[in-house]
Design a protein around this motif. Sequence first.
Motif, PDB file in Angstrom:
ATOM      1  N   GLY A 283       6.499  -0.968  -6.921  1.00  0.00           N
ATOM      2  CA  GLY A 283       5.882  -0.086  -6.132  1.00  0.00           C
ATOM      3  C   GLY A 283       6.458   0.423  -4.886  1.00  0.00           C
ATOM      4  N   PRO A 284       5.991   1.384  -3.990  1.00  0.00           N
ATOM      5  CA  PRO A 284       6.720   1.829  -2.714  1.00  0.00           C
ATOM      6  C   PRO A 284       6.108   1.196  -1.600  1.00  0.00           C
ATOM      7  N   TYR A 285       5.202   0.119  -1.666  1.00  0.00           N
ATOM      8  CA  TYR A 285       4.638  -0.444  -0.455  1.00  0.00           C
ATOM      9  C   TYR A 285       5.438  -1.550  -0.084  1.00  0.00           C
ATOM     10  N   PRO A 286       5.607  -1.971   1.182  1.00  0.00           N
ATOM     11  CA  PRO A 286       6.161  -2.710   1.939  1.00  0.00           C
ATOM     12  C   PRO A 286       5.685  -4.134   1.573  1.00  0.00           C
ATOM     13  N   MET A 287       6.313  -5.149   1.673  1.00  0.00           N
ATOM     14  CA  MET A 287       5.884  -6.438   1.491  1.00  0.00           C
ATOM     15  C   MET A 287       4.848  -6.950   2.399  1.00  0.00           C
ATOM     16  N   SER A 288       5.342  -6.667   3.487  1.00  0.00           N
ATOM     17  CA  SER A 288       4.429  -7.222   4.697  1.00  0.00           C
ATOM     18  C   SER A 288       3.272  -6.489   4.820  1.00  0.00           C
ATOM     19  N   MET A 289       2.212  -7.432   5.279  1.00  0.00           N
ATOM     20  CA  MET A 289       0.895  -6.670   5.395  1.00  0.00           C
ATOM     21  C   MET A 289       0.456  -6.551   6.889  1.00  0.00           C
ATOM     22  N   LEU A 290       1.525  -6.928   7.771  1.00  0.00           N
ATOM     23  CA  LEU A 290       1.464  -6.410   9.112  1.00  0.00           C
ATOM     24  C   LEU A 290       2.546  -5.607   9.805  1.00  0.00           C
ATOM     25  N   ASN A 291       2.178  -4.934  10.554  1.00  0.00           N
ATOM     26  CA  ASN A 291       3.275  -3.907  11.222  1.00  0.00           C
ATOM     27  C   ASN A 291       4.651  -4.449  11.361  1.00  0.00           C
ATOM     28  N   VAL A 292       5.451  -3.849  10.809  1.00  0.00           N
ATOM     29  CA  VAL A 292       6.806  -4.123  11.101  1.00  0.00           C
ATOM     30  C   VAL A 292       7.622  -2.875  11.683  1.00  0.00           C
ATOM     31  N   PRO A 293       7.951  -2.895  12.645  1.00  0.00           N
ATOM     32  CA  PRO A 293       8.567  -1.648  13.428  1.00  0.00           C
ATOM     33  C   PRO A 293       9.750  -0.977  12.428  1.00  0.00           C
ATOM     34  N   GLY A 294       9.824   0.056  12.155  1.00  0.00           N
ATOM     35  CA  GLY A 294      10.709   0.730  11.629  1.00  0.00           C
ATOM     36  C   GLY A 294      10.681   1.292  10.010  1.00  0.00           C
ATOM     37  N   GLU A 295       9.497   0.345   9.604  1.00  0.00           N
ATOM     38  CA  GLU A 295       9.172   0.666   8.259  1.00  0.00           C
ATOM     39  C   GLU A 295       8.489   2.124   8.304  1.00  0.00           C
ATOM     40  N   ARG A 296       9.044   2.777   6.802  1.00  0.00           N
ATOM     41  CA  ARG A 296       8.199   3.991   6.745  1.00  0.00           C
ATOM     42  C   ARG A 296       6.809   4.226   6.599  1.00  0.00           C
ATOM     43  N   LEU A 297       6.356   3.039   5.734  1.00  0.00           N
ATOM     44  CA  LEU A 297       4.922   2.796   5.288  1.00  0.00           C
ATOM     45  C   LEU A 297       4.432   1.498   6.042  1.00  0.00           C
ATOM     46  N   ASP A 298       3.160   1.430   6.414  1.00  0.00           N
ATOM     47  CA  ASP A 298       2.407   0.360   7.103  1.00  0.00           C
ATOM     48  C   ASP A 298       1.468   0.133   6.151  1.00  0.00           C
ATOM     49  N   ASN A 299       1.210  -0.942   5.862  1.00  0.00           N
ATOM     50  CA  ASN A 299       0.056  -1.306   4.785  1.00  0.00           C
ATOM     51  C   ASN A 299      -1.393  -1.464   5.652  1.00  0.00           C
ATOM     52  N   ALA A 300      -1.151  -1.549   7.063  1.00  0.00           N
ATOM     53  CA  ALA A 300      -2.496  -1.863   7.622  1.00  0.00           C
ATOM     54  C   ALA A 300      -2.642  -0.667   8.473  1.00  0.00           C
ATOM     55  N   ALA A 301      -2.053   0.207   9.171  1.00  0.00           N
ATOM     56  CA  ALA A 301      -2.082   1.278   9.997  1.00  0.00           C
ATOM     57  C   ALA A 301      -1.430   2.519   9.616  1.00  0.00           C
ATOM     58  N   PRO A 302      -2.005   3.239   8.863  1.00  0.00           N
ATOM     59  CA  PRO A 302      -3.558   3.066   8.268  1.00  0.00           C
ATOM     60  C   PRO A 302      -3.566   2.282   6.990  1.00  0.00           C
ATOM     61  N   PRO A 303      -4.846   1.803   6.594  1.00  0.00           N
ATOM     62  CA  PRO A 303      -4.976   1.021   5.331  1.00  0.00           C
ATOM     63  C   PRO A 303      -4.209   1.666   4.074  1.00  0.00           C
ATOM     64  N   SER A 304      -3.661   0.899   3.380  1.00  0.00           N
ATOM     65  CA  SER A 304      -3.030   1.423   2.039  1.00  0.00           C
ATOM     66  C   SER A 304      -3.670   0.819   0.859  1.00  0.00           C
ATOM     67  N   LEU A 305      -3.248   1.319  -0.203  1.00  0.00           N
ATOM     68  CA  LEU A 305      -3.650   0.622  -1.459  1.00  0.00           C
ATOM     69  C   LEU A 305      -3.300  -0.612  -1.616  1.00  0.00           C
TER      70      LEU A 305
END
Length: 484
Positions: A275-297
């Motif tokens: 899928g399109p979600y990043p592996m990290s569940m914490l913020n990584v500067p530069g990532e287009r998607l952030d799993n926690a800010a805001p919460p993702s699927l």
Amino acid sequence: MRRLRQLAARTPAGRQRYVDLLRALAICMVVLGHWAVAAIGEDATGRPTGRSALPELPWAYPLTWLAQVMPVFFLVGGYANTASLTARRAAGVDATAWLLARGARLLRPTTALLLVIAGGAALASLAGVEATLVRTVAWFATIPLWFLAAYLIVVPLTPAMHALHRRFGLLVPLVLAALVVAGDVGRALGPAGLALPNYVFGWLAVHQLGIAWRDADAGPHAARPAPPGTPDSAPPRAAPTPGGAPARRLPTSRRAGAAALLGGLAATVLLTTVGPYPMSMLNVPGERLDNAAPPSLALLTLTTAQFGLILLLRAPAERWLRRPRPWQAVIAVNSVVLTVFLWHLTAVILLVGALDAVGRLPTPPVGSAAWFAWRVPWVLMLVVVLAVLVAVFGPVEARTGRSGSTGGGGSSAGRAPGGPGRWATARTALTAAGFAAVVYALVANAETPRSAPEALGVPAPALVAYLARAGTLRLLRSGWAGRG
């Protein structure tokens, strides 16, 4: 120690000690995680700077699945808020008074932090420190407030969400998860701002899972409040759902826990690889998607796995918590848990400033052997600094917890002053406006750039709005609105 022994001895038999343990562990893991990934360096002028080391440690991204425990805090919040609300309603306390008492535990420690930061910033500005530098320091110190803003949105919605759970059961978190998916699709195809509602829908979905967990623990008679005098965590009695058919309850057996753990992990792996979600569940500067800010699927599927693990570990943990010393330790941490969270980055600032002042601030490259070796003394020194801060400011939270433990039932704010016709509507409106203004102030501070020239560290309009509305909520809680 004597007081801890007394509190432990007075613990009601029905209290869910495991929930308290999870809250304490979640906050402690957040603190240790932030400290562990902190990368301290120097800018072109030689001043210390701080950032996350995660962008330079991609191999550590899967470890963030363990480190991202904010969902556990919201899950526990849903459980505890529902237990408290149910018990207080049974004691004759209305939802507004419950919210005022619940909010006091959150707002008093936060007010202490903001006043200290603003006061220190004002002194620094008068001493000639650049306003941009003042703001940068305050920005780092107030990073934890983004979480509090989200939680202060969720808590006031507890009465309404509890009512929705009684009527629709598990359909409610499923609908919220679907709304999170819609937000993810929006930010994937268009502007990132389309996912902003996920700050509400995502954390509300996790909180709702906690409500469902509480309902399942309370048994088949969970919807009716318990008799007056029942402890917050004791199971309430029940009322049938509309139409007489019981709502589908959340399964909490070990088999259900194993299924949630394996299913949640499998879904998270698929979402972060195929899928399109990043592996990290914490913020990584530069990532287009952030799993926690805001919460993702992906964060919600990870939450499912975490909940499964929580169910699997529950029985041995509860047996362990029956021992006096572990339970006393949990009580001690929970009495100052918000203080620990709010001040843990201030501890970093103070330690970095002290080490830099004496010329002993190590700045090894991230990922080097020296950087990893520095993690141990770094964290140990931060523990000492934070312990001092908690010793100074922890009593603010501890006193609030003791005075607010009845949920407002013991004060004139416990019931609508002057009767429901005269004050109830106005008091509810003022309370809602107060919480909305506090959330606005915290969000405004988070959105203000860290390089903005703010002489008070925090934007003045946000600080004024926060203090004014927090003061209003304090007056309402004391019953001032009904006097005279």
